[in-house]
Each structure stands twice: as structure tokens, then as C-alpha cells.
Design an enzyme around this catalytic site. Sequence first.
Site, PDB file in Angstrom:
ATOM      1  N   GLY A 226       0.802  -1.291  -0.037  1.00 50.94           N
ATOM      2  CA  GLY A 226      -0.071   0.164  -0.001  1.00 50.94           C
ATOM      3  C   GLY A 226       0.877   1.183   0.151  1.00 50.94           C
ATOM      4  N   HIS A 227       1.982   1.295   0.952  1.00 53.90           N
ATOM      5  CA  HIS A 227       2.651   2.482   1.095  1.00 53.90           C
ATOM      6  C   HIS A 227       3.403   2.970  -0.036  1.00 53.90           C
ATOM      7  CE1 HIS A 227       4.776   5.272   3.443  1.00 53.90           C
ATOM      8  NE2 HIS A 227       6.154   4.797   3.225  1.00 53.90           N
TER       9      HIS A 227
ATOM     10  N   TYR B 100      -3.141   9.054   3.355  1.00 58.69           N
ATOM     11  CA  TYR B 100      -3.741   9.231   4.444  1.00 58.69           C
ATOM     12  C   TYR B 100      -5.424   9.302   4.180  1.00 58.69           C
ATOM     13  CZ  TYR B 100       0.345  11.008   6.749  1.00 58.69           C
ATOM     14  OH  TYR B 100       1.776  10.882   7.264  1.00 58.69           O
TER      15      TYR B 100
END
Length: 534
Positions: free
Chosen positions: A179-180, A475
Amino acid sequence: MTPIIKLFSLFSVYLLISWVSHSPKNTDEDFLNCLQDYNSVYDPDNIYTRQTTNFTTILDSSIRNLRPQSQYSTLTPKFIITPSNEYEIQAVIYCSKKVGIIMKVRSGGHDYEGLSYISRLPFVIVDLRNYRSITFDTQEKTAWVEAGATLGELYYAISKQSDTLAFVAGSCPTVGVGGHFSGGGYSMMSRNFGLSVDHIIDAKIIDVNGRILDRKAMGEDLFWAIRGGGGASFGVITAWKINLLSVPEKVTVFNVTRTQEENATELVQLWQSIGNTIDQKLLIRLFIESISSTSTPGNRTISVTFTSMYIGGVEELLEIMQKSFPELGLVKEDCTEMEWIESILYFAYIDPKEESTNILLNRTPLNPITFSKNKSDYVTRPISKEGLEGIWKILHEENPQKAQLQLSPYGGKMAEISESETAFPHRKGMLFMIHHGIEWNQEEDSQKHINWIRNLYSYMSAHVSKSPRRAYMNYRDLDLGTNNIVGSTSYKQASKWALRYFNNNFNRLLHVKAKIDPTNFFRNEQSIPSLWKK
Ligand SMILES: Cc1cc2nc3c(=O)[nH]c(=O)nc-3n(C[C@H](O)[C@H](O)[C@H](O)COP(=O)(O)OP(=O)(O)OC[C@H]3O[C@@H](n4cnc5c(N)ncnc54)[C@H](O)[C@@H]3O)c2cc1C
Ligand SMILES: *[C@@H]1O[C@H](CO)[C@@H](O)[C@H](O)[C@H]1NC(C)=O
Ligand SMILES: *[C@@H]1O[C@H](CO)[C@@H](O)[C@H](O)[C@H]1NC(C)=O
Ligand SMILES: *[C@@H]1O[C@H](CO)[C@@H](O)[C@H](O)[C@H]1NC(C)=O
Ligand SMILES: *[C@@H]1O[C@H](CO)[C@@H](O)[C@H](O)[C@H]1NC(C)=O
Ligand SMILES: *[C@@H]1O[C@H](CO)[C@@H](O)[C@H](O)[C@H]1NC(C)=O
């Protein structure tokens, strides 16, 4: 939501479920049979059904926020599959498509809205926990990192290769690279090196037809899209190839706190134009909280912590601070020289003198899991003193030390890279990014705290980027807007959230999506929609 609308949406979800699977039981069997048929050597230990004894343990193992499940989910996954090779991943894609079930991919599970492990429609999770090896080419100074690896595992593995090689990525060691890296990857070294996406040189992805594609096979458009556009819209990313970065034998860290009584407000004002222009080897990140005042019991004050990393020795750092930010009053005693890998522990709140780097291999977090709701903003003009004081007032309305603002400076290398270089668009002109966060312990308090952070976000609108008001995709925030869960989503509807995350890159992402996944198999509440353009 009024009760009648709520009832109606529950009803439509019900209709959907019955539409997706006339007889849920058979679908379940069909799915499991399909996996075995597709791949006769499918390891049964990698298949978890709701009847498997440790199904819940596996489901909860990488969850970092208790809110999404309590707020959105009415369903747990039907299956969790933990593939250990690419063929097992291909099988899940094929069989999910065949029986008409949603597929979610989870690497580290840190998604703020839980999009990797919740769904309102029947679904299966492909959890890449077993797919996480890391291989190095030290001549070339590169590494292939499988998507289920955590940042901690990557940092640890690099440190075993060399004391002077490193990588730029987030501070939390349990975040997953799957994901990051696909959303950006902000690091304590980003002013000097840029983001994780800026150092990815190849990748492997499995598409909706089960094809395993590397950079050459996927083409430059898709390779561009998965560097900042998120992975979940396009396929299952199985591995990244990264360029390792050179760092000196010693870096220097410091972490000093100033309260309002110690000129915190004035220092934040100054920092707003220093943080993004100071020597790019230095990154000063601010953590701002409302705390109980020690000098006046019962009163509150604002505490600002300047958490910093300098890619070099302490003497150079002190010179830079003396020249550019003497008002902070930094002294040598505030600073500690250490190896880069020790700084990784330090910024993860682990004392490098007390703990060995082995702790980075721990996939379970050190802190207890709480409820939280976080949002992001980008600032392009310094916020006035009055503006800051208005923020302090709102912070005082919450419980002390539960609400936090993180101000992460941009500039340096990040500003040199053009907005269209990768799908991550927030580059030139960004002074800093704000992470607004609130956490709490009791489910019944959720609405109160969510209302508080929405109110803060609405106050902030006057002080942050506009048209679009930008946000950081990593985020994730579903308040910004969502796709329709069933049926198609219009350009207009998706623009509400997508322009904030991707700005001018949204159109190219739509184009890539239409080509690689025209039937919109890879979808979630904030995936790039597949729009048919005539
Ligand atoms: C405690 C904490 C600290 C953080 N610190 C930082 C920080 O310092 N810097 C920063 O930039 N960000 C930070 N983040 C945000 C983090 O980068 C994002 O939450 C990121 O998306 C997490 O990746 P993951 O693999 O752990 O999450 P997951 O929940 O597994 O995945 C996130 C999204 O990506 C999709 N996805 C995951 N793996 C794949 C794959 N292999 N192929 C296709 N799609 C995939 C998922 O379906 C989901 O939509 C932090 C988050 C937390 C919770
Ligand atoms: C799941 O259960 C099996 C059998 O009881 C056990 O061997 C395995 O280690 C468990 N896995 C986890 C992650 O708890
Ligand atoms: C705060 O700033 C004033 C002048 O701007 C200075 O005189 C004072 O020493 C500062 N206080 C602290 C604690 O740094
Ligand atoms: C408490 O804080 C307020 C606002 O900062 C201040 O005006 C007031 O003087 C403080 N009270 C005491 C007793 O210090
Ligand atoms: C920095 O100091 C603050 C305030 O004392 C503390 O809460 C925080 O954990 C420290 N951060 C690091 C990285 O040590
Ligand atoms: C959101 O922010 C809060 C407060 O800063 C933090 O404690 C929490 O870990 C964050 N949530 C997640 C899921 O990381």
C-alpha cells in the site's frame, strides 16, 4: 442519515447480496472448488474460511484502527487467502471473478479507512503476509521487495547488507510496502531524497486476466500509475524493484519540545517558511498537541515538538541551525549521532540503545490499537498568527494529548520533481503537509470525536490549499467522497475525492484504468472508476 434512508440502503445492500450470490452457500463451495481446480497444488493452509479456528486472529492481525469495522462494516470476509506464490494469487483473481465476489488486497493493513479488509458486499481478502521476501543486488545497489514485506523488514534487511545503504519510506515499521509505495511514501529523509515512488525502478503486477507483468510488459502508463495512484485500482502488485540510497555512517537526530510559554506559536510561525527552505539534508517535522499546563494546574497549553533528522554529523547540523533557525535554541546536548538504522528505531519510538534492530521484524505493533480518525491537508501559504491561535483553541476542546497535528515539511528534492513525473502530484509550491489526527478508546464516543475532527477540518479550509483542496492518498479519508459501491460512478462524483489526491494526474489515471481493467473488477470506495470514454 434518516431512518428511512438507512432502511432503504440496508435493503439495497440486501438486494445486492442476493443478486451477487443467489445462494451464498453454493457460492462459497464454488469458490473453494474453483481454487483447487485452478491450481491443484493450492496449499490448504493458505485458505481460511469463517470456520477455520484462527480466522479471526488472521483477520485482526494487521488491523491498526478499530473505527472502520465498527463504522462501515456489516460483513466480515468470507475467506482470507494468504498466497505464498504468484499462481495462488492468479487463482484468487480468477475464482473471485468467476463467482462474483469482491476481492480486497492487503499488504500491511494500515489503510486509515480499512479498505484492505472491509467491504459492504461479500468479499475475499488476499493477504500478502506470506509473500514478502527481499532480494538484493549489491553491485547494482537495488533490491526486489515483495509486496507483503513491511517497512521494518525492508529496513532491517538493508542494514544487514551495508551500513551506508538506506531507503526512503515511512516511520512506522509495520506499514506494508504494497500500500505504502503505491501511494507515495513520505520519510524523515524526503526533503533530501523525495518519496518512495521516486526510487522505484520496476514492479510486478498481476492484472484482471491473471497476467504477470513487469515494467516492460505493463508499459510506462501503468508503471506511472502505480507510483502514487494506489495499487488497488489496477491489479495485485506482487513486488517492487527499488534503488537503494547512500547515507553517511552517522546521521543526527533531535527532538525538542516548546510550549506556548516558551514561544511555541512564534516558532511555528517561523518554521512555516524555514522548514521547506532550510538545507535539504535536514527535515524538521512538528507534532502539535494540547496538553495540561504544568505551571498552572487546570490550564491547557500547546506543546510543539520539533522531531528532526539530519543526514550528516552534529557539528554541521548545529551550524545550519545557528544560521537558519537560531530562535529554536538548539544545543549540542539535544542532538544524538547514530547509524541510519538506529534512527529508524528512534523515529518509531524505540530506544536504539535498549533494543536490537530485530524488533523491526515484529509485524505486530507495539502500541495498543485504538479508534482513530485522521485527515490531511497541504499548505501553500504560511498560516497567520491568528490562524494558528484559532487552531490551538480547537485543540483545547479535545482531551489532552489525544488530538495531534503533524506538520511535515516539503521543499528540497520533492519540489524539484514535476507534478506529472509520477502519479503523486503534491510537489512544487507545497510548504508542508498536515496530518490531523484524533484517537479514542470507547466505541460510544466515536461520533463525538469524528465531529470534532470534521469541525477542525472545516476551520482549516481558510488556511490551506484550494481548488482543489489537496489531500494525501496514503492518509485515506472517505469524508472526501466515495464511489458508488454498486453500479457505475460518474466522472463528477469521483472528481470530488480524486482531484484532491491526484490533481491534474487524475485524467491519466482514468485512461490507464480503462485500458487495464475495463470491467472495474479491482474496485473499492476510492478506486479509479472505469469510465467508458467514447
Ligand atoms: C501508524 C501509521 C504510520 C504511518 N506513517 C506513515 C509515514 O510515515 N509516511 C507515509 O507516507 N505514510 C504513513 N502512513 C500511511 C501509510 O502509508 C498508508 O496507510 C499505506 O497505504 C499503508 O500500506 P499497507 O500496505 O500497510 O496498507 P493496506 O491496508 O494493506 O493497503 C492500503 C491500500 O492499498 C491496497 N493494496 C495493498 N497492497 C496492495 C498490493 N500488493 N497490490 C495492490 N493494492 C494493494 C489496499 O487494497 C488498500 O486499498 C502511516 C500509517 C499508519 C497507520
Ligand atoms: C492457525 O492454526 C493452525 C492450526 O491450529 C496453526 O498451526 C497455525 O500456526 C495458526 N496460525 C496462526 C497465524 O495463528
Ligand atoms: C521568547 O522570545 C522572546 C523575544 O522574542 C525572548 O526574549 C525570550 O527569551 C523567548 N523565550 C524563550 C523561552 O525562548
Ligand atoms: C490560563 O490560560 C489562559 C489562556 O492561555 C491565560 O489567559 C490565563 O492567564 C491562564 N491562567 C493562569 C492562572 O495562568
Ligand atoms: C519527542 O518528545 C516528545 C515529547 O517529550 C515525546 O512524546 C516523543 O515520543 C519524542 N519523540 C521521539 C521520536 O523520541
Ligand atoms: C491517526 O492519528 C492518531 C493521532 O495522531 C494516531 O494515534 C493514530 O495512530 C493514527 N491512526 C492510524 C490508523 O494510524
